[in-house]
Design a protein around this motif. Structure first.
Motif, mmCIF file in Angstrom:
data_model
loop_
_atom_site.group_PDB
_atom_site.id
_atom_site.type_symbol
_atom_site.label_atom_id
_atom_site.label_comp_id
_atom_site.label_asym_id
_atom_site.label_seq_id
_atom_site.Cartn_x
_atom_site.Cartn_y
_atom_site.Cartn_z
ATOM 1 N N THR A 30 4.871 9.911 -3.945
ATOM 2 C CA THR A 30 5.032 8.749 -4.079
ATOM 3 C C THR A 30 6.124 8.185 -5.289
ATOM 4 O O THR A 30 6.078 8.961 -6.205
ATOM 5 N N ASN A 31 6.984 7.158 -4.963
ATOM 6 C CA ASN A 31 7.647 6.980 -6.249
ATOM 7 C C ASN A 31 7.602 5.564 -6.901
ATOM 8 O O ASN A 31 6.669 4.614 -6.117
ATOM 9 N N VAL A 32 7.877 5.028 -7.979
ATOM 10 C CA VAL A 32 7.857 3.903 -8.713
ATOM 11 C C VAL A 32 8.346 2.718 -7.655
ATOM 12 O O VAL A 32 7.603 1.738 -7.758
ATOM 13 N N PHE A 33 9.206 3.119 -6.784
ATOM 14 C CA PHE A 33 9.771 1.770 -5.966
ATOM 15 C C PHE A 33 8.568 1.314 -5.024
ATOM 16 O O PHE A 33 8.438 0.231 -4.681
ATOM 17 N N ASP A 34 7.813 2.573 -4.355
ATOM 18 C CA ASP A 34 6.865 2.371 -3.549
ATOM 19 C C ASP A 34 5.985 1.402 -4.307
ATOM 20 O O ASP A 34 5.239 0.400 -3.661
ATOM 21 N N TYR A 35 5.520 1.787 -5.360
ATOM 22 C CA TYR A 35 4.453 1.029 -6.058
ATOM 23 C C TYR A 35 4.868 -0.338 -6.329
ATOM 24 O O TYR A 35 3.814 -1.228 -6.547
ATOM 25 N N ILE A 36 6.051 -0.587 -6.868
ATOM 26 C CA ILE A 36 6.414 -1.904 -7.223
ATOM 27 C C ILE A 36 6.388 -2.864 -5.864
ATOM 28 O O ILE A 36 5.770 -3.971 -5.887
ATOM 29 N N SER A 37 6.675 -2.307 -4.782
ATOM 30 C CA SER A 37 6.742 -3.176 -3.572
ATOM 31 C C SER A 37 5.500 -3.469 -3.122
ATOM 32 O O SER A 37 4.837 -4.630 -2.847
ATOM 33 N N LEU A 38 4.556 -2.503 -3.186
ATOM 34 C CA LEU A 38 3.166 -2.623 -2.835
ATOM 35 C C LEU A 38 2.425 -3.611 -3.806
ATOM 36 O O LEU A 38 1.506 -4.358 -3.430
ATOM 37 N N GLY A 39 2.863 -3.478 -5.230
ATOM 38 C CA GLY A 39 2.068 -3.963 -6.127
ATOM 39 C C GLY A 39 2.381 -5.610 -6.044
ATOM 40 O O GLY A 39 1.640 -6.351 -5.974
ATOM 41 N N ILE A 40 3.719 -5.902 -5.678
ATOM 42 C CA ILE A 40 3.959 -7.392 -5.591
ATOM 43 C C ILE A 40 3.222 -7.850 -4.372
ATOM 44 O O ILE A 40 2.519 -9.155 -4.517
ATOM 45 N N LEU A 41 3.327 -7.383 -3.248
ATOM 46 C CA LEU A 41 2.583 -8.044 -2.077
ATOM 47 C C LEU A 41 1.043 -7.972 -2.316
ATOM 48 O O LEU A 41 0.336 -8.737 -1.972
ATOM 49 N N ALA A 42 0.242 -6.848 -3.117
ATOM 50 C CA ALA A 42 -1.172 -6.966 -3.211
ATOM 51 C C ALA A 42 -1.573 -8.123 -4.331
ATOM 52 O O ALA A 42 -2.490 -8.767 -4.104
ATOM 53 N N LEU A 43 -0.638 -7.890 -5.232
ATOM 54 C CA LEU A 43 -0.897 -9.259 -6.117
ATOM 55 C C LEU A 43 -0.691 -10.496 -5.426
ATOM 56 O O LEU A 43 -1.588 -11.646 -5.986
ATOM 57 N N LEU A 44 0.205 -10.921 -4.530
ATOM 58 C CA LEU A 44 0.258 -11.956 -3.918
ATOM 59 C C LEU A 44 -1.140 -12.349 -3.179
ATOM 60 O O LEU A 44 -1.691 -13.431 -3.102
ATOM 61 N N CYS A 45 -1.778 -11.302 -2.377
ATOM 62 C CA CYS A 45 -2.643 -11.134 -1.718
ATOM 63 C C CYS A 45 -4.000 -11.740 -2.670
ATOM 64 O O CYS A 45 -4.606 -12.676 -2.171
ATOM 65 N N ILE A 46 -4.034 -11.049 -3.813
ATOM 66 C CA ILE A 46 -4.955 -11.589 -4.828
ATOM 67 C C ILE A 46 -4.914 -13.097 -5.225
ATOM 68 O O ILE A 46 -5.793 -13.823 -5.344
ATOM 69 N N VAL A 47 -3.696 -13.461 -5.674
ATOM 70 C CA VAL A 47 -3.398 -14.609 -6.372
ATOM 71 C C VAL A 47 -3.849 -15.680 -5.209
ATOM 72 O O VAL A 47 -4.644 -16.522 -5.527
ATOM 73 N N ILE A 48 -3.252 -15.437 -4.056
ATOM 74 C CA ILE A 48 -3.613 -16.438 -3.062
ATOM 75 C C ILE A 48 -5.055 -16.732 -2.593
ATOM 76 O O ILE A 48 -5.813 -17.630 -2.526
ATOM 77 N N GLY A 49 -5.596 -15.473 -2.937
ATOM 78 C CA GLY A 49 -7.043 -15.323 -2.493
ATOM 79 C C GLY A 49 -7.810 -16.123 -3.692
ATOM 80 O O GLY A 49 -8.828 -16.976 -3.336
ATOM 81 N N PHE A 50 -7.381 -15.674 -4.768
ATOM 82 C CA PHE A 50 -8.353 -16.379 -5.882
ATOM 83 C C PHE A 50 -8.042 -17.744 -6.274
ATOM 84 O O PHE A 50 -8.828 -18.392 -7.107
#
Lengths: 307, 660
Positions: free
Chosen positions: B467-487
């Motif tokens: 896996t590389n850093v771009f995978d993690y950036i894109s997944l990270g942005i989306l996961a963060l959005l899930c968390i932010v909207i939830g919390f």
């Protein structure tokens, strides 16, 4: 606010402190009914103490999921307990729509428990997880058929207010409430893995549901799972007891007395059911659950047409 | 109002679209494939970020003159703006993932130039689609969007399944646009205008109302994937390249939802039966969408079916809103539409997350069959965590964003029952139970996916897992959005509230959505997170004191346990799939040896789509059979053909004369 919050915190502490006792009570009564002396009333506390001092063993190939799942389980159970009124006391968490949160918080604990079971990578746990996922499918419908219909009748969406709205009214309402309580009792039996759906004392992996999911947990993890299991049983007991309140007036002292008698009656009921009922075959459990759902539907129709 | 008005932020939006298109020029101008791609993708990303910035600016500082951008063709009303921001928000992580996905293909000496071109065209046309204010322009954008998606989909055109699936898609897309033509022609006929902003045909006063509504429901329903029009989704999504399937599922389906909202704007107030139709179709889609998903083994196919479920949940919200509109109850409109709009945003986020996550797995393992996966958590823990976040969110389980929108919809049921007594409580209770049932099925489905893909031990040897850093950036942005909207849902709910207030409910302002105890929910969720964290710290200390080790799992005395003995996806879901066996077309085949010496035994389970295999294929079979009956007309003799042409012309002329 200050007093209300204090009462809420006290009720959470009551649930946390007394839930193993309730489980012990059920086991003791069951033993007496089957003609045995049985383990002491405080046995669950002794077992928890023993487990707490043991080392934690994780299965090879398990991941962080198995490590955090027991914690998530305990926390969700505490949050769920904080939504329930003990006696007539207002719970810590109570707002419009918390009935949905309550059902889904229990869903969160189930989600992680299933994942943790699959995390071991053994087919025993897989079996338990698959069964849990299948039977849990009916849990939320049954819950909403009972408490949702009371909510629609009373117009409240907060669990505390819904449970409070159960009042002495006319005869059709009382029949309705009694049938609701039966439906919830059947749900409690399933969710807390008691007879006739699941046997908490069995030791054959192939026939277990809840116990097989935590087969490979030990020490602190097992402690947490068992403790959350006790709390869950007590939560359902409180839900069930709240059907008893309309037969009394209001008042804190009376509430506490009813709470205690209710717990005793319920523990006896569970003990009797566990004594006289034999376990269902695995493939018959969905029918049992569908029956619980169906009486919920029937119940609501009866009530609507007689209103 | 035929003036050019360009506020600063709308100008910025046009510039951003131009920049995005520039990336097409960039990729074809630079010779070196790798450099061309890197430059083009960066330009595209820059354009998209600018676009998002301008959309957010426009939302914060609305332009005074009705938000006309360019003549009257482009308009940014709050509804369009909301969908525009969803598109841009989801496009950004997808473009970032492109760096990783397409570089992988460039390394294999595969040209990505045309794919980037079509992908960019798709992005731009989708953005224009939701800002279009002119019916013809809308249709042009719609067609470009469909075709660009098709052309991007055939990226790996040498594969047989890609040819079949994309053909399915393009057929459906064309059937759909004809319905849309009729829809807009009727609208034009009735109003004499092509502009969206001048379509106000209250349903009750229009004779064409039901026709328009049904046409819109079918056309936009096909695009959104409501059952029984979902059949193209599980065929088209698995075969598309990952960034495209993420975008298709996350955003393109939502253009159907957007269309439904626009239709509501044109026709409001709608009568109550519209609401019941939408509710029935949506509940059906939600339940069977997730049940079909449970029976799948192909991860992308499973996710495609899951989109059907989520579109169903969005549809339930819309249906509630329609009922509110029919009874003139703005409160219910706010709650219903609010749940639908927020779930649209949420689904876009977590579905993209899950598609990208499964794309990364596919890229590494070379298979989409989840029965061959397992144990990925030990190779890439962060991927597993991101996927777990997506799974929790999509199951509607607290504390993430999926719960928030489902909570709003649940509240809508209770509010409807309270406002409109009569028989409503019973129906609403059925819906409550139905949605709870869907939640249970979704949880079963995503525990299955997560467990079988990531947990346990690998069922097939994992050679490499990069896996590389771009995978993690894109997944990270989306996961963060899930968390932010939830919390912290309050600001997002507020945004949705204002969109509904200014676009969908005329005149009546209400803060019902904003007043929904969001601080309570934020506090509870934060408590859960903090408590789990605190207990984890305590647990580590406990383990230091009392010890901790790893050991073999309990094997019941059996010593040669292999990873293939783990529970698989089919065994996990078998019991659940057996319940609606005939609807799911779920069949099992067990081959057991009954000889004295055991030989190899086999088990297969498979689920076909009911609409696909039991309705469409027989239908086309019948059509083929009918057409074959007229084979004698296809004579080789030219005189017959000329005669037929003449007859046709005469018939047409006669019809034309009679018409005039």
């Amino acid at each position: 606010m200050g007093l209300g919050l204090l009462q809420g915190i006290v009720s959470v502490l009551v649930v946390l402190g007394l839930s193993p006792l309730f489980a012990g009570l059920v086991n003791k009564l069951k033993a007496i009914l089957t003609g045995r002396i049985g383990a002491p009333l405080l046995q669950p506390y002794y077992e928890m103490q023993r487990l707490f001092r043991k080392e934690t063993i994780n299965a090879i190939g398990s991941s962080f999921i198995s490590r955090i799942s027991p914690l998530v389980n305990l926390v969700t159970m505490i949050i769920a307990a904080a939504m329930l009124p003990v006696g007539f006391w207002k719970p810590v968490i109570s707002f419009d729509g918390d009935i949905i949160l309550f059902a889904y918080i229990l869903g969160l604990s189930r989600f992680f428990q299933i994942l943790a079971a699959m995390d071991i990578g053994s087919s025993f746990e897989g079996m338990g997880a698959a069964r849990e996922a299948t039977f849990a499918l009916f849990a939320e419908p049954i819950f909403f058929f009972s408490f949702g219909s009371i909510s629609f009748i009373s117009g409240y969406t907060s669990l505390y207010m819904i449970l409070h709205s159960i009042q002495h009214q006319n005869i059709s309402y009382e029949v309705f409430i009694v049938i609701c309580s039966i439906s919830v009792f059947m749900l409690a039996v399933t969710e807390c893995s008691r007879m006739p759906v699941d046997d908490p004392n069995t030791h054959l992996e192939l026939t277990m549901i809840h116990e097989v999911m935590i087969l490979d947990n030990s020490g602190l993890d097992l402690f947490l799972y068992q403790y959350s299991g006790y709390i869950k049983l007590f939560i359902y007991a409180i839900l069930e007891i709240s059907f008893f309140y309309p037969f009394s007036g209001q008042g804190y002292l009376l509430g506490i007395i009813i709470f205690i008698t209710g717990s005793l009656v319920l523990a006896t009921a569970l003990g009797v059911v566990e004594t006289i009922a034999s376990r269902y075959k695995m493939k018959n459990i969905p029918q049992y659950l569908l029956f619980a759902t169906a009486i919920g539907i029937l119940n609501l129709l009866i009530y609507t047409f007689t209103r | 109002m035929n003036s050019i008005f360009l506020s600063g932020s709308s100008l910025l939006l046009l510039i951003s679209l131009a920049v995005q298109l520039l990336s097409v020029a960039v990729i074809w101008l630079i010779k070196n494939e790798r450099k061309a791609f890197l430059a083009a993708n960066t330009v595209l990303l820059g354009g998209m970020i600018t676009g998002l910035a301008s959309a957010l600016l426009t939302a914060l500082y609305p332009a005074p003159s009705g938000n006309i951008i360019l003549y009257e063709w482009l308009r940014l009303d709050p509804l369009g703006l909301y969908f525009l921001s969803i598109i841009q928000l989801v496009a950004i992580p997808t473009i970032i993932y492109n760096y990783s996905y397409l570089r992988h293909h460039i390394d294999k000496k595969k040209s990505v130039k045309s794919f980037v071109t079509f992908f960019t065209t798709l992005l731009v046309s989708t953005q224009l689609l939701v800002t279009a204010n002119h019916a013809i322009f809308f249709l042009v954008c719609w067609e470009i969007m469909s075709m660009a998606a098709y052309l991007g989909m055939i990226f790996e055109k040498e594969k047989k399944e890609v040819q079949q699936g994309s053909f399915y898609y393009v057929t459906v897309a064309h059937a759909l646009i004809f319905i849309l033509y009729i829809f807009f022609f009727i609208l034009h006929e009735q109003t004499g205008s092509w502009l969206f902003s001048s379509y106000h045909l209250p349903f009750a006063t229009e004779t064409m109302g039901p026709v328009l509504f049904i046409l819109a429901l079918i056309a936009f329903g096909i695009k959104a994937g409501f059952m029984p029009f979902h059949f193209w989704l599980p065929r088209a999504h698995p075969i598309a390249p990952t960034p495209l399937s993420a975008f298709l599922s996350g955003v393109i389906l939502k253009t159907g939802i957007y269309g439904l909202f626009r239709t509501f704007q044109f026709l409001c107030p709608v009568p109550e039966w519209c609401g019941w139709v939408v509710l029935a179709v949506s509940l059906f889609s939600a339940i069977f969408g997730v049940w079909y998903a449970l029976a799948q083994h192909d991860i992308k196919r499973l996710l495609a079916y899951h989109s059907v479920e989520n579109i169903g949940i969005i549809g339930i919200g819309i249906g509630l809103g329609f009922i509110g509109s029919a009874n003139n109850l703005p409160v219910i409109m706010y709650i219903g539409f609010g749940g639908a709009l927020l779930h649209t945003l949420n689904h876009a986020i977590f579905k993209t997350l899950l598609f990208i996550g499964s794309g990364i797995v596919y890229q590494n393992l070379g298979t989409r069959n989840i029965e061959l996966m397992g144990g990925i958590v030990h190779r890439s823990r962060y991927l597993a965590i991101a996927f777990l976040i997506g799974s929790v969110a999509i199951s509607g389980v607290p504390p993430l964003n999926g719960f928030i929108s489902e909570f709003i919809i649940f509240t809508g049921f209770f509010a409807t029952a309270n406002e409109l007594k009569n028989f409503y409580p019973i129906v609403m209770l059925m819906l409550v139970v139905g949605l709870a049932f869907v939640g249970g099925l979704a949880a079963a489905c995503f525990t299955k996916v997560n467990a079988v893909m990531f947990l346990g031990s690998p069922r097939r040897e994992i050679q490499k897992f990069n896996t590389n850093v771009f995978d993690y950036i894109s997944l990270g942005i989306l996961a963060l959005l899930c968390i932010v909207i939830g919390f912290y849902p309050a600001p997002f709910v507020g945004m949705v509230n204002s969109v509904i207030g200014s676009s969908l409910v005329n005149g009546t302002a209400s803060a019902i959505l904003v007043d929904m105890n969001w601080m309570y929910i934020s506090a509870i969720f934060t408590t859960i997170a903090l408590a789990v964290f605190a207990l984890y710290v305590l647990k580590i200390r406990h383990e230091k004191k009392y010890g901790k080790r790893v050991s073999d799992a309990w094997g019941c005395g059996y010593e040669h346990i292999t990873p293939r003995m783990q529970y698989t996806a089919s065994s996990f879901a078998d019991e659940l799939n057996t319940i609606p066996q005939s609807v799911l077309v779920y069949h099992k085949k067990v081959t057991v040896s009954d000889t004295a010496y055991p030989v190899e035994s086999k088990f297969e389970s498979h689920s076909d789509d009911f609409v696909d295999t039991k309705v469409l294929l027989p239908l086309f079979g019948l059509l083929k059979w009918l057409i074959a009956k007229f084979e004698f007309l296809g004579q080789t003799d030219i005189r017959y053909s000329v005669a037929f042409i003449l007859i046709t012309i005469i018939v047409y002329s006669l019809i034309a004369f009679l018409w005039v």
